[in-house]
Design an enzyme around this catalytic site. Structure first.
Site, PDB file in Angstrom:
ATOM      1  N   GLY A 198       0.846  -1.182   0.000  1.00 31.20           N
ATOM      2  CA  GLY A 198       0.000   0.000   0.000  1.00 31.20           C
ATOM      3  C   GLY A 198       0.877   1.225   0.000  1.00 31.20           C
ATOM      4  O   GLY A 198       2.079   1.131   0.224  1.00 31.20           O
ATOM      5  N   PRO A 200       2.788   4.718   0.994  1.00 36.71           N
ATOM      6  CA  PRO A 200       3.518   5.022   2.215  1.00 36.71           C
ATOM      7  C   PRO A 200       2.621   5.668   3.267  1.00 36.71           C
ATOM      8  O   PRO A 200       1.706   6.412   2.922  1.00 36.71           O
ATOM      9  CB  PRO A 200       4.603   6.008   1.776  1.00 36.71           C
ATOM     10  CG  PRO A 200       4.470   6.190   0.320  1.00 36.71           C
ATOM     11  CD  PRO A 200       3.313   5.410  -0.182  1.00 36.71           C
ATOM     12  N   LYS A 204       1.444   0.137   7.416  1.00 40.13           N
ATOM     13  CA  LYS A 204       1.930  -1.232   7.218  1.00 40.13           C
ATOM     14  C   LYS A 204       2.829  -1.669   8.376  1.00 40.13           C
ATOM     15  O   LYS A 204       2.654  -2.751   8.941  1.00 40.13           O
ATOM     16  CB  LYS A 204       2.688  -1.326   5.889  1.00 40.13           C
ATOM     17  CG  LYS A 204       1.803  -1.011   4.694  1.00 40.13           C
ATOM     18  CD  LYS A 204       2.559  -1.126   3.394  1.00 40.13           C
ATOM     19  CE  LYS A 204       3.598  -0.044   3.204  1.00 40.13           C
ATOM     20  NZ  LYS A 204       3.043   1.311   3.105  1.00 40.13           N
ATOM     21  N   HIS A 420     -15.991  13.703 -12.308  1.00 43.46           N
ATOM     22  CA  HIS A 420     -15.422  12.790 -13.300  1.00 43.46           C
ATOM     23  C   HIS A 420     -15.942  11.363 -13.089  1.00 43.46           C
ATOM     24  O   HIS A 420     -16.479  10.744 -14.003  1.00 43.46           O
ATOM     25  CB  HIS A 420     -13.893  12.833 -13.185  1.00 43.46           C
ATOM     26  CG  HIS A 420     -13.172  11.941 -14.128  1.00 43.46           C
ATOM     27  ND1 HIS A 420     -12.516  12.414 -15.240  1.00 43.46           N
ATOM     28  CD2 HIS A 420     -12.998  10.601 -14.142  1.00 43.46           C
ATOM     29  CE1 HIS A 420     -11.972  11.412 -15.884  1.00 43.46           C
ATOM     30  NE2 HIS A 420     -12.251  10.282 -15.243  1.00 43.46           N
ATOM     31  N   GLU A 421     -15.826  10.892 -11.863  1.00 43.47           N
ATOM     32  CA  GLU A 421     -16.261   9.520 -11.607  1.00 43.47           C
ATOM     33  C   GLU A 421     -17.780   9.389 -11.726  1.00 43.47           C
ATOM     34  O   GLU A 421     -18.268   8.365 -12.203  1.00 43.47           O
ATOM     35  CB  GLU A 421     -15.795   9.058 -10.222  1.00 43.47           C
ATOM     36  CG  GLU A 421     -14.281   8.951 -10.070  1.00 43.47           C
ATOM     37  CD  GLU A 421     -13.619   8.064 -11.109  1.00 43.47           C
ATOM     38  OE1 GLU A 421     -14.231   7.071 -11.546  1.00 43.47           O
ATOM     39  OE2 GLU A 421     -12.482   8.383 -11.518  1.00 43.47           O
TER      40      GLU A 421
HETATM   41  P1  ADP Z   1       3.891   2.590   6.461  1.00 42.25           P
HETATM   42  O1  ADP Z   1       4.718   1.532   7.098  1.00 42.25           O
HETATM   43  O2  ADP Z   1       2.686   2.058   5.742  1.00 42.25           O
HETATM   44  O3  ADP Z   1       4.652   3.548   5.625  1.00 42.25           O
HETATM   45  P2  ADP Z   1       3.647   3.379   9.158  1.00 42.25           P
HETATM   46  O4  ADP Z   1       3.037   2.193   9.773  1.00 42.25           O
HETATM   47  O5  ADP Z   1       5.115   3.540   9.303  1.00 42.25           O
HETATM   48  O6  ADP Z   1       3.271   3.462   7.628  1.00 42.25           O
HETATM   49  O7  ADP Z   1       2.891   4.672   9.675  1.00 42.25           O
HETATM   50  C1  ADP Z   1       3.573   5.760  10.221  1.00 42.25           C
HETATM   51  C2  ADP Z   1       2.770   6.345  11.350  1.00 42.25           C
HETATM   52  O8  ADP Z   1       1.546   6.878  10.875  1.00 42.25           O
HETATM   53  C3  ADP Z   1       2.370   5.345  12.377  1.00 42.25           C
HETATM   54  O9  ADP Z   1       3.354   5.209  13.351  1.00 42.25           O
HETATM   55  C4  ADP Z   1       1.097   5.891  12.939  1.00 42.25           C
HETATM   56  O10 ADP Z   1       1.359   6.868  13.925  1.00 42.25           O
HETATM   57  C5  ADP Z   1       0.491   6.586  11.767  1.00 42.25           C
HETATM   58  N1  ADP Z   1      -0.466   5.718  11.074  1.00 42.25           N
HETATM   59  C6  ADP Z   1      -0.344   5.269   9.809  1.00 42.25           C
HETATM   60  N2  ADP Z   1      -1.399   4.522   9.468  1.00 42.25           N
HETATM   61  C7  ADP Z   1      -2.210   4.470  10.543  1.00 42.25           C
HETATM   62  C8  ADP Z   1      -3.455   3.823  10.791  1.00 42.25           C
HETATM   63  N3  ADP Z   1      -4.071   3.097   9.859  1.00 42.25           N
HETATM   64  N4  ADP Z   1      -4.008   3.995  12.007  1.00 42.25           N
HETATM   65  C9  ADP Z   1      -3.385   4.737  12.929  1.00 42.25           C
HETATM   66  N5  ADP Z   1      -2.219   5.354  12.756  1.00 42.25           N
HETATM   67  C10 ADP Z   1      -1.618   5.239  11.576  1.00 42.25           C
HETATM   68 ZN    ZN Z   2     -11.832   8.318 -15.614  1.00 45.25          ZN
END
Ligand code: ADP
Ligand code: ZN
Ligand code: MG
Length: 602
Positions: A198, A200, A204, A420-421
């Site tokens: 997904g 950034p 994840k 658009h959608e």
């Molecule tokens: P990724 O690994 O997908 O790049 P991270 O898990 O490192 O994202 O997310 C960075 C920070 O953003 C997390 O530590 C959290 O504070 C916040 N965050 C991101 N997604 C969520 C979520 N779905 N729910 C709550 N906090 C989130």
């Molecule tokens: Zn379109």
């Protein structure tokens, strides 16, 4: 372990040796000699003060006794002086001798010394880099994976919001880590690897942590980019080490971030693969394959480029479970905001639903950032709690900030995308025989800012001419909606246009669906043209036919555009209603759409 120590000792020895050689070569070429002109040399020779001479074609060195009778080394550049030996004899120089020309050697030594010095410095630099964070000297092959103490503030699923489906899928993994024996008994097979993908900042890493937290097992985390060091083989040995550590602590979760750093398609790109990366990847595959079933280790990896992951990693028994962690929709955003505002004092007017509405395209990390910025701002202003105005200002900041992601949309952009959608959707609804619209969304997914999902009622093997014409009109509906409402078009439709053009071209050249061209197959050969070969007989049809094809393709696309525009103009109210609902709710399913259209018609 033994061989590693041996290697380290050898490295140190090598470094010391290099220093020594360098020191010597410098000492050898910068002697404590007095450089004197040739004339002075001859003068002293005449005076009988010279005691010792060594003659080289390019240099004369020796010793003389200076005026106080002290011995002094000297050097001078020889001139073409054929009588020198005679004079040396004549003045009774105690010892004189010739010497082979070794000047090139000292030059070489100096050069080697320089190169060695470079290596030594580089070496130290690298070591220092590697040592950051690790106490062990030269722990090259060691994994730098950090084990998170599970007693210290566990991350659990409740900390992750807005991705309920991803959590749902991961809860099975948690079950397995908690009760591996249960799965063993039933003979069920667990995935060894789970790939989270997904954009950034969607959570994840957080999810992987939460899996370990929920299951109460240790969490080993490493970033794949750490594996790819300058030295071939280091990455592979780090991978081995990481798995060894985890196996000792099993059941455990191993998390590898940025998997694409090593897991990129091998042989991709010009100039062949990257040796080190490939070795690391191979080691990873070996470890994955070597997992005993039910050993209690789950490997979770994350990437925001699932498209470049080597297919070998995705085979059964490896990362065979892939879980999307999408950009959250409005409800998800509100939930995430709620999670992050728990530790912040909020004023009564701080309505998170409003914030969620204003932040289309924001990922979890952006939202966490919004709350944080707002809290800082409120504190700076000496407020009791975070107010709505602070949150609004924070949104602006995050949008303008350095981490601005392309998926963040302004209100205006969001409105355009909603129209658009809605255009695609409305045209699809109005055309008899078009596939039903299953879902329409303006939550960005990949490149597309929004999408309209049509699902056919049953699997089709044959597509009729009417089907394709419908599809063309639906594709052009997005752009037509922008035209009808804003009198202006954006770049957002380029993908639709290229798809429409491709369809139309196939209608004309492959399916024989154009009366003017007739039932001919004028498909261009698919295979690549090799240098020189096949260049001449490229297309296989005449210039006139080519022109006819172009005309027919254009006519089909333009007709589709007209059809879409007519439909939208005739149903302007429905379009507005649909766009408004989509703007507000971001995602509409088939029933929602039907209800909105029904209400608009009434
Ligand atoms: P990724 O690994 O997908 O790049 P991270 O898990 O490192 O994202 O997310 C960075 C920070 O953003 C997390 O530590 C959290 O504070 C916040 N965050 C991101 N997604 C969520 C979520 N779905 N729910 C709550 N906090 C989130
Ligand atoms: Zn379109
Ligand atoms: Mg991350």
């Amino acid at each position: 372990m033994e061989t590693k120590n041996l290697k380290q000792a050898a490295m140190w020895g090598f470094g010391l040796l290099a220093m020594l050689i360098l020191f010597n070569s410098v000492k050898g070429t910068v002697p404590l000699e007095k450089e004197i002109p040739y004339s002075e040399f001859k003068q002293r020779l005449d005076q009988g003060a010279i005691t010792d001479v060594r003659v080289r074609p390019d240099l004369i060195q020796g010793e003389f006794r200076d005026d106080k009778g002290q011995a002094q080394s000297f050097r001078t550049l020889p001139l073409n002086d054929p009588n020198l030996v005679g004079e040396l004899e004549q003045h009774k120089v105690a010892s004189f001798q010739g010497e082979p020309d070794r000047s090139w050697m000292s030059g070489l030594l100096l050069n080697i010394g320089g190169i060695l010095l470079f290596f030594v410095l580089w070496w130290f630099f690298v070591i220092r880099q590697v040592q950051v964070g690790g106490k062990q000297a030269m722990s090259f092959g060691r994994s730098k994976a950090k084990m998170v103490d599970e007693k210290k503030k566990k991350t659990v699923f409740a900390d992750v919001a807005g991705c309920d489906e991803s959590k749902e899928e991961l809860s099975e993994v948690v079950e397995f880590l908690k009760h591996p024996e249960k799965f063993q008994k039933l003979g069920g097979k667990m995935p060894r690897g789970v790939l989270l993908f997904g954009p950034p900042g969607t959570g994840k890493t957080l999810l992987a942590r939460a899996v370990a937290g929920e299951a109460g097992v240790p969490f080993f985390s490493a970033s794949a980019s750490e594996f790819v060091e300058m030295f071939v083989g280091v990455g592979a040995s780090r991978v081995r080490d990481l798995f060894e550590q985890a196996k000792k602590a099993a059941p455990a979760v191993i998390f590898i971030d940025e998997l694409d750093a090593v897991g990129r398609h091998r042989f991709a790109g010009i100039g062949g693969g990257h040796d080190e990366r490939e070795q690391t990847l191979n080691q990873l595959l070996i470890e994955l394959d070597g997992f005993e079933q039910n050993q209690g280790i789950i490997l979770i990896a994350a990437t925001n480029r699932p498209d470049v992951i080597d297919p070998a990693l995705l085979r059964p028994g490896r990362f065979d479970r892939q879980i999307a962690v999408p950009i959250p929709d409005m409800k998800g955003r509100e939930a995430i905001l709620r999670v992050h505002s728990k530790t912040v004092k909020m004023a009564a007017d701080a309505d998170l639903a409003i914030v969620a509405r204003r932040t289309p395209g924001f990922a979890g990390a952006d939202l966490a950032n919004v709350i944080n910025e707002a809290a800082l701002m409120a504190a700076r202003k000496g407020k009791e709690g975070v107010e709505l105005t602070d949150l609004e200002e924070a949104i602006e900041r995050v949008m303008a900030g350095p981490q601005r992601r392309t998926s963040l949309m302004s209100e205006k952009e969001k409105k355009v995308v909603a129209y658009h959608e809605s255009g695609h959707t409305l045209v699809a609804k109005m055309l008899p025989g078009a596939d039903p619209v299953h879902k329409v969304s303006i939550v960005s997914r990949g490149h597309a800012l929004g999408y309209t999902l049509q699902l056919p009622l049953d699997d089709k093997y044959l597509t009729s001419r009417v089907d394709i014409l419908n599809r063309l009109a639906i594709l052009l509906g997005g752009r037509a909606a922008e035209e009808v409402t804003f009198d202006e078009i954006t770049t957002g439709a380029s993908d639709d246009l290229s798809k429409a053009t491709a369809y139309a071209t196939r209608m004309v050249t492959e399916f024989g669906m154009s009366d003017r061209v007739g039932p001919l197959s004028l498909k261009k050969p698919d295979q690549e043209i090799f240098l020189g070969r096949d260049l001449n007989h490229g297309t296989g049809y005449s210039e006139r036919t080519a022109q006819l094809i172009d005309e027919e393709v254009k006519r089909l696309v333009v007709d589709a555009q007209t059809k879409a525009r007519d439909i939208l103009s005739a149903n302007r109210k429905a379009l507005d209603e649909l766009a408004k609902s989509l703007f507000d709710r971001e995602v509409l399913n088939g029933e929602d759409i039907d209800a909105i259209l029904l209400a608009a018609r009434a």
